[in-house]
Design an enzyme around this catalytic site. Structure first.
Site, PDB file in Angstrom:
ATOM      1  CG  ASP A  23     -20.320  -1.695  65.354  1.00 41.37           C
ATOM      2  OD1 ASP A  23     -19.173  -1.818  65.813  1.00 41.37           O
ATOM      3  OD2 ASP A  23     -20.643  -0.733  64.625  1.00 41.37           O
ATOM      4  NE  ARG A  32     -11.840  -6.642  63.225  1.00 40.21           N
ATOM      5  CZ  ARG A  32     -11.603  -5.860  62.156  1.00 40.21           C
ATOM      6  NH1 ARG A  32     -10.907  -6.322  61.129  1.00 40.21           N
ATOM      7  NH2 ARG A  32     -12.033  -4.610  62.124  1.00 40.21           N
ATOM      8  CE  LYS A  97     -22.272  -2.183  61.525  1.00 42.14           C
ATOM      9  NZ  LYS A  97     -20.897  -1.713  61.557  1.00 42.14           N
ATOM     10  CE  LYS A 138     -19.993   2.134  64.000  1.00 41.72           C
ATOM     11  NZ  LYS A 138     -18.833   1.236  64.113  1.00 41.72           N
ATOM     12  CD  GLU A 179     -17.172   5.435  63.748  1.00 43.48           C
ATOM     13  OE1 GLU A 179     -18.164   4.735  64.006  1.00 43.48           O
ATOM     14  OE2 GLU A 179     -16.030   4.967  63.631  1.00 43.48           O
ATOM     15  CE  LYS A 224     -16.257   4.470  67.121  1.00 38.80           C
ATOM     16  NZ  LYS A 224     -16.764   3.164  67.552  1.00 38.80           N
ATOM     17  N   GLY A 267      -9.224   2.799  64.905  1.00 39.21           N
ATOM     18  CA  GLY A 267      -8.856   3.019  63.511  1.00 39.21           C
ATOM     19  C   GLY A 267      -7.636   2.305  62.955  1.00 39.21           C
ATOM     20  N   GLY A 268      -7.155   1.279  63.651  1.00 34.81           N
ATOM     21  CA  GLY A 268      -5.985   0.573  63.149  1.00 34.81           C
ATOM     22  C   GLY A 268      -4.710   0.901  63.916  1.00 34.81           C
ATOM     23  NE  ARG A 297      -9.866  -1.826  63.358  1.00 34.35           N
ATOM     24  CZ  ARG A 297      -9.613  -1.023  62.327  1.00 34.35           C
ATOM     25  NH1 ARG A 297      -8.722  -1.371  61.415  1.00 34.35           N
ATOM     26  NH2 ARG A 297     -10.230   0.131  62.211  1.00 34.35           N
TER      27      ARG A 297
END
Ligand code: 13P
Length: 344
Positions: A23, A32, A97, A138, A179, A224, A267-268, A297
């Site tokens: 999303d 990205r 989302k 979300k 979330e 989440k 989260g990375g 990701r």
């Protein structure tokens, strides 16, 4: 058959399955695509999402649901099938989302803290998304660890918004994914695993308090959260076991057992770290809630790189995606190992 909130939640956190977060907003997907030197056109965004949703085996076996962006829920694949029908054919539930992004929170911390917006007109938007096929939604609140942050004002404003969103979703027979993300890439060098624990515990306490005030049925949500992890700038990084143990400790202290499922964001974290942490936690079970993934990701990065925007790479990119989906499916059952990762 009428779908109840409980039956949708059950399907979303079914054993060995998790959620694909696809999303990305227009700004994020551009970032990205910049990483592979591809312009963010509507067609490229469609081809990219079609690459994932058309990966039939991976979707069928490991992806219970996909979170879409407003553009994507209305888009068609190259052959004219809607992207929603494509994922439904693979047995995956469409999600959407519905927040409109994190905006600076007015006040003394406005350069750092945000409040997530999107409540105006949400009832009407949810009704439309339901007709477009969405069965879950979300909303992401963003909490930053910095000098003097988070403020109570930030936690309270974000938790209230999450609760109002969740109540509206349930009214529309849509499962809310709640979330609250405590960022791991905040600017604070003293952001170690203990600091993450402290802030996440406070955040989750506040969120569940507001969900209670808003009369949200906890049996019809998916939480989440972030994992409990040292910030990327922290001098001392925590071991995978420590991350798993501290995350479970924090969730047990804050998340009522009435919540059926928890689906983490990545989260990375690196692809493999996100998988390993989830698997370790599940191996420490049983727990009162199902623990799975809702990764963006960490599910997409390898496939994005392999694809590179070229149609001749779609098959290879789907294999890369299928591998990550399978590894995370194993992790959702506590069965992932480094050896299985390498064997593929
Ligand atoms: P990441 O897994 O990349 O953090 O994305 C998940 C997500 O949906 C963030 O809102």
């Amino acid at each position: 058959m009428t779908e109840t909130l409980a039956s949708i939640v059950r399907a979303l956190v079914a054993p060995g399955k998790g959620i694909l977060a696809a999303d990305e907003s227009s700004g994020t997907i551009k970032k990205r695509f910049d990483s592979i030197g591809l312009p963010s056109t509507e067609g490229n965004r469609r081809d990219y999402r079609e690459m994932f949703f058309g990966a039939a085996e991976a979707m069928k076996n490991h992806v219970s649901g996909v979170i879409l962006y407003d553009e994507t829920i209305r888009q068609e694949a190259r052959d004219g099938t809607t992207l929603v029908d494509l994922m439904k054919a693979a047995g995956s539930i469409p999600g959407i989302k519905v927040d409109t992004g994190a905006k600076p929170l007015a006040g003394p911390t406005s350069k750092i803290e945000t409040v997530t917006e999107g409540l105006d007109g949400l009832r009407e938007r949810l009704a439309e998304y339901y007709t477009l096929g969405a069965r879950f939604a979300k909303w992401r609140a963003v909490i930053t660890i910095a000098e003097g942050c988070p403020s109570y004002n930030c936690l309270n404003a974000n938790a209230q918004a999450l609760a109002r969103y969740a109540a509206l979703c349930q009214e529309a027979n849509i499962v809310p994914i709640v979330e609250p993300e405590v960022l791991m890439d905040g600017p604070h060098s003293a952001h170690d695993i203990d600091k993450c624990y402290e802030v996440t515990e406070w955040t989750l306490k506040e969120v569940f308090q507001q969900l209670y005030y808003a009369n949200v049925d906890l049996t019809g949500i998916v939480l989440k959260p972030n994992m409990i992890i040292a910030g990327q700038k922290a001098a001392k990084q925590a071991s995978p076991h420590e991350v798993a143990e501290q995350t479970l400790k924090c969730l047990k202290a804050t998340v009522p057992p009435a919540v059926p499922g928890i689906a983490f964001l990545s989260g990375g974290q690196s692809d493999e770290a996100a998988t390993e942490h989830l698997s370790l936690m599940n191996a420490m079970g049983p727990h009162p809630w199902a623990l799975t993934f809702s990764y963006g990701r960490a599910l997409q990065a390898a496939a994005l790189k392999t694809w590179g925007g070229k149609s001749e790479n779609v098959a290879a990119a789907r294999r890369a995606f299928a591998h990550r989906a399978k590894m995370n499916g194993l992790a959702a059952q506590g069965k992932w190992t480094g050896a299985l990762e390498k064997a593929a």
